[in-house]
Enzyme design. Sequence first.
Site, short mmCIF file in Angstrom:
data_model
loop_
_atom_site.label_atom_id
_atom_site.label_comp_id
_atom_site.label_asym_id
_atom_site.label_seq_id
_atom_site.Cartn_x
_atom_site.Cartn_y
_atom_site.Cartn_z
N PHE A 178 0.90 -1.28 0.11
CA PHE A 178 -0.16 0.15 -0.23
C PHE A 178 0.93 1.25 0.12
O PHE A 178 0.39 2.51 -0.44
CB PHE A 178 -0.94 -0.03 1.22
CG PHE A 178 -1.80 -0.96 1.25
CD1 PHE A 178 -3.02 -0.72 0.79
CD2 PHE A 178 -1.93 -2.07 2.22
CE1 PHE A 178 -4.31 -1.71 1.03
CE2 PHE A 178 -2.73 -3.18 2.33
CZ PHE A 178 -3.93 -2.72 1.88
N THR A 186 -5.18 1.80 -8.56
CA THR A 186 -6.45 3.16 -8.55
C THR A 186 -6.97 3.21 -9.84
O THR A 186 -6.23 2.94 -11.04
CB THR A 186 -5.81 4.36 -8.21
OG1 THR A 186 -6.63 5.35 -8.24
CG2 THR A 186 -4.46 4.65 -9.05
N TYR A 215 -0.02 10.99 -10.25
CA TYR A 215 -0.37 9.89 -9.36
C TYR A 215 -0.71 8.69 -10.03
O TYR A 215 -0.20 7.62 -9.89
CB TYR A 215 -1.42 10.30 -8.29
CG TYR A 215 -2.04 9.32 -7.62
CD1 TYR A 215 -1.37 8.70 -6.58
CD2 TYR A 215 -3.37 9.09 -7.78
CE1 TYR A 215 -1.89 7.46 -6.06
CE2 TYR A 215 -4.03 7.89 -7.07
CZ TYR A 215 -3.35 7.11 -6.25
OH TYR A 215 -3.69 6.17 -5.49
#
Length: 330
Positions: A74, A118, A142
């Site tokens: 993570f 994501t 990101y």
Amino acid sequence: MKKILISGGAGYIGSHTVQALSKAGYGPVVLDSLITGHRKAVSKNISFYQGDIADDGLVSNIIKKENVSAAIHFAARSLVGESVQKPDLYFEENVAKTNRFMSTLLKCGVNKVVFSSTAATYGNPEVTPIAEESGTEPINPYGASKLMIEQSLYWLEQAYGLKWVALRYFNAAGAALDGSLGEDHTTETHLIPLILKTALGHREAISILGTDYNTPDGTCIRDYIHVLDLAEAHIRALEALDQGVACGAYNVGTGAGYSVREVVNMAKRVTGMDIPVVEAHRRAGDPDVLVAKVEKIQKTLGWQARYSDLETIIKTAWEWHQKHPHGYEK
Ligand code: UDP
């Protein structure tokens, strides 16, 4: 007991996954720098190490000492706006450090990894719901950094036999059912915590960022997924890797979307408060609709969302915010 190294296990999704793994009979071992994570988000009876994923010596020692057999990764920077301002920070912290982390894992014989990815890897989707095989054209550093990591996992699989699953989260939300864990970011940008902070009186109003989107009520539609369902997806992914599932990326969402106005109205109902709303301009980079296609994870991993109706998401988040009005530390 299977020992699983959890990088970023003191963060929002990481900490809920650690708790779920522990309840499921695994032995989670947490490695977290505590730059954005919270020590209090990890129970005292869980093995905890403070440090950096790129610290080869530390990671090697943990793996040997704890007899780690797989990892869930993570640890990352995850603020879209910051990534646009400081792309070099994101490529260093997310991509370069993950590369070093993976080298250490492989060197120490850990070749099963579940990776926290994501929906930002898709960018502006042409079709919704979004399927995994849709084009990936991230619109911020990101999302780009997470996609680069997915691509690196593929090549590590080819070269060294790494077994990996990337979970592409849609909008993570909600909190532990008993209010013990929840969402606490120093810089809060997410809709549901900001609405609930407004309900607590910490903010004057919630801004609806754009009312002229191409949706029925003009506000953006997102696929909100309860953090407990996300946690369960990681356990299913670990099990599937043990059973030899094909490596690849999976969406984790519900397949249904809610508009910003619907979320605000549900929060008014759950809290019983008339939360002040102001209509504001669009935020850069927000697509009209982001909703997941979820057949792949349902069929292949046997995963199903259980807590992700909007009411349960907001009720559990509200419980957390009421119990911890200033987050973990205060
Ligand atoms: N949003 C909003 N007001 C806020 C924060 C977010 O209207 O103060 C909207 C945002 O434009 C998006 C949705 O809420 O359409 C979800 O945003 P969030 O930042 O929670 O997650 P994202 O979709 O960016 O991952």
